[in-house]
Design a protein around this motif. Structure first.
Motif, PDB file in Angstrom:
ATOM      1  N   PRO A  21      62.945  21.971  56.927  1.00  0.00           N
ATOM      2  CA  PRO A  21      63.735  23.121  56.493  1.00  0.00           C
ATOM      3  C   PRO A  21      64.298  22.949  55.081  1.00  0.00           C
ATOM      4  O   PRO A  21      64.591  23.916  54.410  1.00  0.00           O
ATOM      5  CB  PRO A  21      64.861  23.208  57.519  1.00  0.00           C
ATOM      6  CG  PRO A  21      64.360  22.464  58.708  1.00  0.00           C
ATOM      7  CD  PRO A  21      63.438  21.413  58.184  1.00  0.00           C
ATOM      8  N   ASP A  22      64.418  21.709  54.620  1.00  0.00           N
ATOM      9  CA  ASP A  22      64.906  21.416  53.269  1.00  0.00           C
ATOM     10  C   ASP A  22      63.745  21.048  52.342  1.00  0.00           C
ATOM     11  O   ASP A  22      63.886  20.230  51.438  1.00  0.00           O
ATOM     12  CB  ASP A  22      65.946  20.303  53.308  1.00  0.00           C
ATOM     13  CG  ASP A  22      65.417  19.003  53.908  1.00  0.00           C
ATOM     14  OD1 ASP A  22      64.348  19.025  54.563  1.00  0.00           O
ATOM     15  OD2 ASP A  22      66.054  17.958  53.714  1.00  0.00           O
ATOM     16  N   LEU A  23      62.602  21.698  52.526  1.00  0.00           N
ATOM     17  CA  LEU A  23      61.379  21.380  51.789  1.00  0.00           C
ATOM     18  C   LEU A  23      61.589  21.373  50.278  1.00  0.00           C
ATOM     19  O   LEU A  23      61.144  20.453  49.596  1.00  0.00           O
ATOM     20  CB  LEU A  23      60.258  22.358  52.169  1.00  0.00           C
ATOM     21  CG  LEU A  23      58.925  22.144  51.467  1.00  0.00           C
ATOM     22  CD1 LEU A  23      58.316  20.803  51.846  1.00  0.00           C
ATOM     23  CD2 LEU A  23      57.963  23.275  51.781  1.00  0.00           C
ATOM     24  N   VAL A  24      62.258  22.364  49.747  1.00  0.00           N
ATOM     25  CA  VAL A  24      62.448  22.447  48.296  1.00  0.00           C
ATOM     26  C   VAL A  24      63.189  21.219  47.780  1.00  0.00           C
ATOM     27  O   VAL A  24      62.795  20.611  46.781  1.00  0.00           O
ATOM     28  CB  VAL A  24      63.188  23.746  47.909  1.00  0.00           C
ATOM     29  CG1 VAL A  24      63.558  23.753  46.438  1.00  0.00           C
ATOM     30  CG2 VAL A  24      62.341  24.956  48.264  1.00  0.00           C
ATOM     31  N   ARG A  79      61.680  18.393  45.293  1.00  0.00           N
ATOM     32  CA  ARG A  79      62.406  18.172  44.038  1.00  0.00           C
ATOM     33  C   ARG A  79      62.777  16.707  43.839  1.00  0.00           C
ATOM     34  O   ARG A  79      62.687  16.176  42.741  1.00  0.00           O
ATOM     35  CB  ARG A  79      63.665  19.043  44.006  1.00  0.00           C
ATOM     36  CG  ARG A  79      64.389  19.043  42.657  1.00  0.00           C
ATOM     37  CD  ARG A  79      65.648  19.888  42.687  1.00  0.00           C
ATOM     38  NE  ARG A  79      66.699  19.333  43.519  1.00  0.00           N
ATOM     39  CZ  ARG A  79      67.445  18.260  43.211  1.00  0.00           C
ATOM     40  NH1 ARG A  79      67.242  17.624  42.094  1.00  0.00           N
ATOM     41  NH2 ARG A  79      68.381  17.841  44.027  1.00  0.00           N
ATOM     42  N   THR A  80      63.163  16.027  44.923  1.00  0.00           N
ATOM     43  CA  THR A  80      63.615  14.641  44.819  1.00  0.00           C
ATOM     44  C   THR A  80      62.537  13.616  45.147  1.00  0.00           C
ATOM     45  O   THR A  80      62.779  12.421  45.039  1.00  0.00           O
ATOM     46  CB  THR A  80      64.815  14.400  45.762  1.00  0.00           C
ATOM     47  OG1 THR A  80      64.404  14.614  47.111  1.00  0.00           O
ATOM     48  CG2 THR A  80      65.985  15.293  45.409  1.00  0.00           C
ATOM     49  N   HIS A 117      67.172  15.586  54.406  1.00  0.00           N
ATOM     50  CA  HIS A 117      67.125  14.385  53.578  1.00  0.00           C
ATOM     51  C   HIS A 117      68.488  14.104  52.971  1.00  0.00           C
ATOM     52  O   HIS A 117      69.173  15.011  52.510  1.00  0.00           O
ATOM     53  CB  HIS A 117      66.086  14.561  52.473  1.00  0.00           C
ATOM     54  CG  HIS A 117      66.043  13.405  51.533  1.00  0.00           C
ATOM     55  ND1 HIS A 117      65.590  12.173  51.921  1.00  0.00           N
ATOM     56  CD2 HIS A 117      66.405  13.296  50.249  1.00  0.00           C
ATOM     57  CE1 HIS A 117      65.677  11.349  50.903  1.00  0.00           C
ATOM     58  NE2 HIS A 117      66.165  12.013  49.873  1.00  0.00           N
ATOM     59  N   THR A 118      68.875  12.849  52.974  1.00  0.00           N
ATOM     60  CA  THR A 118      70.093  12.435  52.301  1.00  0.00           C
ATOM     61  C   THR A 118      69.733  11.357  51.303  1.00  0.00           C
ATOM     62  O   THR A 118      68.967  10.438  51.608  1.00  0.00           O
ATOM     63  CB  THR A 118      71.148  11.895  53.278  1.00  0.00           C
ATOM     64  OG1 THR A 118      70.577  10.840  54.041  1.00  0.00           O
ATOM     65  CG2 THR A 118      71.628  12.988  54.210  1.00  0.00           C
ATOM     66  N   ALA A 119      70.249  11.465  50.116  1.00  0.00           N
ATOM     67  CA  ALA A 119      69.911  10.516  49.038  1.00  0.00           C
ATOM     68  C   ALA A 119      70.633   9.209  49.224  1.00  0.00           C
ATOM     69  O   ALA A 119      71.636   9.076  49.826  1.00  0.00           O
ATOM     70  CB  ALA A 119      70.257  11.118  47.691  1.00  0.00           C
TER      71      ALA A 119
END
Length: 76
Positions: free
Chosen positions: A40-43, A47-48, A74-76
């Motif tokens: 769901p957080d594909l963008v 990007r990262t 995703h969490t950085a």
């Protein structure tokens, strides 16, 4: 709706190949449907440079608790 626009659907290709299709002028828009269901957080992932989940079609669209709605972001 979009005259002279080519939408390319190359199922099974990775996101880098699809982006290259746009860069090379092979397509104006590419399909990312299954990838978006699995991530769901594909963008943000693209990007990262974060890894993508493997889509699990058996769990798409309401097959219980497991499926595209429970993939962690995703969490950085």
């Amino acid at each position: 709706m979009w005259p002279n626009t080519l939408v390319l659907n190359r199922a099974g290709t990775d996101i880098a190949t699809r982006a290259k299709d746009i860069e090379d002028g092979l397509a104006d828009i590419v399909n990312v449907g299954v990838m978006a269901l699995a991530d769901p957080d594909l963008v943000e992932r693209v990007r990262t440079g974060a890894p993508l989940h493997n889509p699990g079609p058996a769990a798409f669209y309401g097959c219980g608790e497991a499926g595209y709605t429970d993939h962690p972001t995703h969490t950085a």
